[in-house]
Design a protein around this motif. Sequence first.
Motif, PDB file in Angstrom:
ATOM      1  N   LEU A   1       2.150   6.762  -7.026  1.00 18.03           N
ATOM      2  CA  LEU A   1       1.292   7.744  -7.265  1.00 18.03           C
ATOM      3  C   LEU A   1       1.439   9.244  -6.885  1.00 18.03           C
ATOM      4  CD1 LEU A   1      -2.250   5.814  -6.617  1.00 18.03           C
ATOM      5  CD2 LEU A   1      -0.886   6.053  -8.811  1.00 18.03           C
ATOM      6  N   ARG A   2       2.396   9.297  -5.914  1.00 22.70           N
ATOM      7  CA  ARG A   2       2.520  10.834  -5.539  1.00 22.70           C
ATOM      8  C   ARG A   2       3.870  11.193  -6.537  1.00 22.70           C
ATOM      9  NH1 ARG A   2       4.356  11.405   0.498  1.00 22.70           N
ATOM     10  NH2 ARG A   2       2.334  10.843   0.761  1.00 22.70           N
TER      11      ARG A   2
ATOM     12  N   ILE B   1       0.944   4.343  -2.810  1.00 20.60           N
ATOM     13  CA  ILE B   1       0.941   5.793  -2.419  1.00 20.60           C
ATOM     14  C   ILE B   1       2.184   6.358  -2.879  1.00 20.60           C
ATOM     15  CG2 ILE B   1       0.699   6.985  -0.485  1.00 20.60           C
ATOM     16  CD1 ILE B   1      -0.960   5.150   0.953  1.00 20.60           C
ATOM     17  N   LEU B   2       3.479   5.895  -2.723  1.00 22.26           N
ATOM     18  CA  LEU B   2       4.473   6.814  -3.089  1.00 22.26           C
ATOM     19  C   LEU B   2       4.673   6.875  -4.672  1.00 22.26           C
ATOM     20  CD1 LEU B   2       7.484   5.183  -0.545  1.00 22.26           C
ATOM     21  CD2 LEU B   2       6.079   7.557  -0.644  1.00 22.26           C
TER      22      LEU B   2
ATOM     23  N   GLY C   1       0.786  -1.199   0.040  1.00 18.68           N
ATOM     24  CA  GLY C   1      -0.110  -0.028  -0.016  1.00 18.68           C
ATOM     25  C   GLY C   1       0.844   1.200   0.089  1.00 18.68           C
ATOM     26  N   VAL C   2       2.045   1.331   0.820  1.00 15.91           N
ATOM     27  CA  VAL C   2       2.810   2.453   0.838  1.00 15.91           C
ATOM     28  C   VAL C   2       3.615   2.738  -0.514  1.00 15.91           C
ATOM     29  CG1 VAL C   2       4.917   3.470   2.060  1.00 15.91           C
ATOM     30  CG2 VAL C   2       3.057   2.218   3.334  1.00 15.91           C
TER      31      VAL C   2
ATOM     32  N   GLN D   1       1.910  12.227  -9.395  1.00 17.12           N
ATOM     33  CA  GLN D   1       1.296  13.650  -9.325  1.00 17.12           C
ATOM     34  C   GLN D   1       2.198  14.722  -9.415  1.00 17.12           C
ATOM     35  OE1 GLN D   1      -0.314  14.216  -5.147  1.00 17.12           O
ATOM     36  NE2 GLN D   1      -2.264  15.138  -5.855  1.00 17.12           N
TER      37      GLN D   1
END
Length: 371
Positions: free
Chosen positions: A295-296, A292-293, A288-289, A299
């Motif tokens: 996708l960041r 998230i990293l 999960g982390v 972004q």
Amino acid sequence: MDYLGPSENKRFDFNFALIILALNLVGLINLYSASGGVNAVGISRLFWQQFVWLGMGWTVFLVVTFLNYNLIKMWATQIYVVNLMFLLAVIFVGKKSLGAQRWVDLGFFRFQPSETMKVALVLVIAKILAHRIRQEGMGIKDLITPLVITMIPFAITVIQPDLGTSLLYLAVVGTILIFVKIKRSVIIAVLVTIAVALPVVWQFGLKPYQKSRVLTFISPGRDPRGAGYNSIQSKIAVGSGQIFGKGFKKGTQSQLEFLPERHTDFIFSVLSEEHGFVGSITTLALFGVLFILGLRIAQNTKDPYACIVVVGLMGIIFWHFFINIGMVMGILPIVGVPLPLISYGGSSLLTTMASLGLISSISYNRSLFQS
């Protein structure tokens, strides 16, 4: 253009690298147990081979990280064509294993082109779509070229046969298309086409063993000693771990070899049995982390091509993760998809590390597009 070398404006993403390393260590620990650990002749061959692949994988990761990803962008089409040639070569000179012809023997390494083709698809489709993004969404004319580029390796991979990887091509490209936004009318047309095509594919497209996998997924008990055996044993292993697990190298399903393919497709079953819910949820949290990293990073980049590449590459890892976890828990059919960074396998590990290295490169070089 500077393709290699340090810059005061560039910064290595240590958090991203540490999460990858943590998942690598989880994989090594569980492979050590699944492969027998220390036996009469020393540490198991599979463990040492994976250790070597891991060293090569980190070398690839670091080399790609410190390259400017624009160099990869320049060669995206050539990378796709070379992968396509290898994929075609599998049909004529590929090596068979477990009833499928998926590998090209390079002497020192059995190369699986269908693994690297996923990355090649992302690179070439991102290059095409980066110049076609519009606020109102893309129409069918904008999608013809990407769809043709996708369907060629899809058809070749189905022939091998490797239905799981073929469907992954569609899932990854679909993820990219949803991200870049396509017109609602196109989405409706695609859904209608899928609904019409499913009965036809079932009747004429699937081989008997593939139909058996789907039916067994619906009801594993219909063939508990045959097609349903893997699913039943996997669910026993996952469930028997309970909260804290049976302990390292103390899993009965894995150590007594009831669990098939425990070092590849069902490595998560070994983890769940020996480390229980706590070990399983910790591993899922690490993934999960990682997502998230990733996708960041997507972004934060100002380059449309880089953003699409990150989404596509993270899509590859996510769909492998989602299908494998669903498969071992009995909520998805068994299609032979490994768990990224955890399962044993040279082609899979090197491809994943190269993909993550490219994402790391985009993070490392993103300051070039910020003003």
